[in-house]
Design an enzyme around this catalytic site. Structure first.
Site, mmCIF file in Angstrom:
data_model
loop_
_atom_site.group_PDB
_atom_site.id
_atom_site.type_symbol
_atom_site.label_atom_id
_atom_site.label_comp_id
_atom_site.label_asym_id
_atom_site.label_seq_id
_atom_site.Cartn_x
_atom_site.Cartn_y
_atom_site.Cartn_z
ATOM 1 N N ASP A 294 0.822 -1.208 0.000
ATOM 2 C CA ASP A 294 0.000 0.000 0.000
ATOM 3 C C ASP A 294 0.866 1.272 0.000
ATOM 4 O OD1 ASP A 294 -1.961 1.881 0.445
ATOM 5 O OD2 ASP A 294 -2.895 0.797 2.105
ATOM 6 N N ASP B 208 -10.494 4.039 -1.232
ATOM 7 C CA ASP B 208 -11.131 2.979 -0.439
ATOM 8 C C ASP B 208 -12.649 2.919 -0.624
ATOM 9 O OD1 ASP B 208 -8.579 2.804 0.419
ATOM 10 O OD2 ASP B 208 -9.024 3.037 2.554
HETATM 11 C C1 GLA Z 1 -5.442 2.171 2.831
HETATM 12 C C2 GLA Z 1 -5.943 1.042 1.951
HETATM 13 C C3 GLA Z 1 -6.990 0.250 2.721
HETATM 14 C C4 GLA Z 1 -6.368 -0.298 3.989
HETATM 15 C C5 GLA Z 1 -5.784 0.834 4.827
HETATM 16 C C6 GLA Z 1 -4.989 0.319 6.005
HETATM 17 O O1 GLA Z 1 -6.431 3.097 3.108
HETATM 18 O O2 GLA Z 1 -6.469 1.534 0.751
HETATM 19 O O3 GLA Z 1 -7.508 -0.801 1.924
HETATM 20 O O4 GLA Z 1 -5.375 -1.228 3.659
HETATM 21 O O5 GLA Z 1 -4.926 1.645 4.050
HETATM 22 O O6 GLA Z 1 -4.367 1.326 6.723
#
Ligand code: GLA
Length: 509
Positions: free
Chosen positions: A271, A333
């Protein structure tokens, strides 16, 4: 006269200390923990003549105040942050000094409401300014990484983030693995049990990543998950910190890949997040940062599915497979609301179909089915659309405790077969009439799957025309939610579709 001097002195002293006590100048700290890790947010402020300078430091970000004003106990300021979308983000804060504490209100972000932090004074000294930011790292585009040969169909499993956030731990993961088997999810094809952010501890003296107290023994956990015939996934970042502020893999890529392989990890979600603080915003640099981990995973010698999470930036579809990504997120997200799923699923995927195929998939984010923010009708739409999109199916709910209707949606084999079809083609929208849409996906046996969707607020009749799908004549049709053969049908199929609902069919060759 002389007698009054000490009194005047005392008065000045008292006034000054009162002023200090009422001034926001100083270093303020809030400690927080969701997992017994000592983490803190530091706010450093310097109020002088009505203006304010300073910064906010948290594990995962650094906000530098670029403009601010002070009015007694109230302050308002704008701060700049290197956002994870490769842009500089301006954020407006307010704070008020109340009863010796500083109450800081951080702005709302996306779906997340504004947060209030209560900070305690650690010092009243004007803080030293932060040193200038170091130059960002630029990297040339690397050679393509050899393919790991994994994920010939879209990965299926579970991920902790949507439901558990920072509350995931060893016990939860074991219970999820048990539930995966017991509920029938495993039999329906769900295989990966993926731990998202917040498992990370610090690095030991040799720089090896450790787990925090929520995960006392990752190898023992993976042995347990493997003993159920399932696979274990983990999460990290190319940056120094993860999105939740935990240790990332920056400059420890090979070492971390080896550690995960030794733990028996089978899947990595990687990520971007704080990587924007160290890397420049060029596509070549991002490709190189992801390729570094792609190589590291290959070198680890263990087959590890590689999931890129950088929210669809910088044309990831064009290069995701070259860095050995098996899947890559296409957007920010998802949240458990119709608006979010509706927008990500229907509006943000078209055009990306050319990038999907066996071994490499567009990822419209994890499923929200069963988390309670949508109706079963909407969750059926979520499942149908993700399957037509050949999306990874990572359930994001508490599968230890599911309503029967949720289990039925998640384990509908007719619908899952569309997702897992060996041809590996991502479906596309073939017709649109306002809120009514038809999507179709070609299948390995020469047939098609189609979704008749109604995104509108009222029930409506939706028609799938064979000519829009590229089919002629009569074909056997099966309703994939009713599990019913509808007979041989010529030219088109119409159905009444509830608001926010779907009718999903399979059209035989
Ligand atoms: C980001 C990702 C999420 C999750 C969070 C965890 O927002 O897009 O899917 O993994 O980080 O902190």
């Amino acid at each position: 006269m002389r007698k009054h001097v000490p009194q005047a002195f005392l008065l000045v002293f008292l006034l000054c200390s009162a002023a200090v006590a009422q001034s926001v100048t100083g270093r303020w700290v809030a400690k927080f923990s969701s997992d017994d890790e000592a983490r803190e947010i530091v706010v450093a402020l310097n109020a002088s003549g009505g203006t304010l300078t300073g910064y906010i430091l948290a594990p995962q970000f650094e906000d530098r105040i670029v403009a601010g004003k002070v009015d007694g106990a109230n302050v308002a300021f704008t701060a700049e942050r290197d956002a994870n979308n490769n842009q500089v983000q301006r954020r407006d804060y307010t704070a008020v000094l109340e009863g010796g504490k500083l109450k800081l209100t951080a702005p709302a972000q996306g779906n997340r409401p504004g947060q209030v932090y209560e900070l305690t004074r650690a010092s009243s000294d004007p803080p030293a300014p932060l040193p200038p930011k170091p130059p960002k790292i630029s990297l040339p585009e690397p050679a393509a990484v050899r393919s790991n040969g994994l994920a010939k169909t879209p990965p299926m499993g579970w991920n902790s983030w949507n439901k558990f956030r920072g509350k995931v731990n060893d016990q939860v993961v074991r219970e999820i693995a048990d539930a995966m088997v017991k509920s029938g999810m495993k039999a329906a094809g769900y295989l990966y049990v993926n731990i998202d952010d917040t498992w990370e501890g610090t690095r030991d003296a040799r720089g090896n990543i450790t787990t925090n107290s929520k995960f006392p023994n990752m190898k023992a956990l993976s042995d347990y998950v493997h003993s159920k015939g399932l696979k274990l996934g983990i999460y990290s970042s190319p940056g120094p910190k993860t999105c939740a502020g935990y240790e990332g893999s920056f400059q420890h890529e090979d070492q971390d890949a080896k550690t995960w392989a030794a733990w028996g990890i089978d899947y990595l979600k990687y990520d971007w997040c704080s990587a924007a603080r160290v890397y420049d915003t060029q596509q070549s640099t991002m490709i190189a940062a992801y390729a570094k981990m792609g190589e590291a995973l290959l070198k680890s010698g263990r087959p590890i599915v590689y999931s890129l999470c950088q929210y669809g930036m910088l044309d990831v579809g064009e290069w995701g497979a070259k860095v050995d990504g098996n899947l890559w997120r296409t957007t920010g997200d998802i949240s458990d609301r119709w608006q979010s799923m509706n927008n990500i699923g229907f509006d943000r995927q078209p055009g990306r179909e050319k990038y999907a195929g066996p071994g490499h998939w567009n990822d419209p984010d994890m499923l929200e089915i069963g988390n309670g923010g949508m109706t079963d009708t909407e969750y059926r739409t979520h499942m149908s659309l993700w399957c037509l999109l050949a999306a990874p199916l990572l359930s994001g709910n508490d599968i230890r405790d599911m309503q029967p209707s949720v289990l039925e949606i998640l384990t509908n084999r007719d619908v899952i077969a569309v997702d897992q079809d060996k041809l590996g083609k991502q479906g596309v929208r073939v017709a649109k009439d306002g809120d009514l849409e038809v999507w179709a996906k070609p299948l390995a046996d020469g047939g098609y799957a189609a979704g008749l969707f109604n995104r509108g607020a009222a029930d409506a009749k939706v028609t799938a025309k064979w000519s829009d799908i590229g089919v002629t004549g009569s074909h056997k049709v099966r309703d994939l939610w009713k599990h019913e053969e509808l007979g041989s049908i010529a030219d088109e199929y119409s159905a009444n579709v509830p608001s926010h609902g779907v009718v999903m069919i399979r059209i035989a060759k």
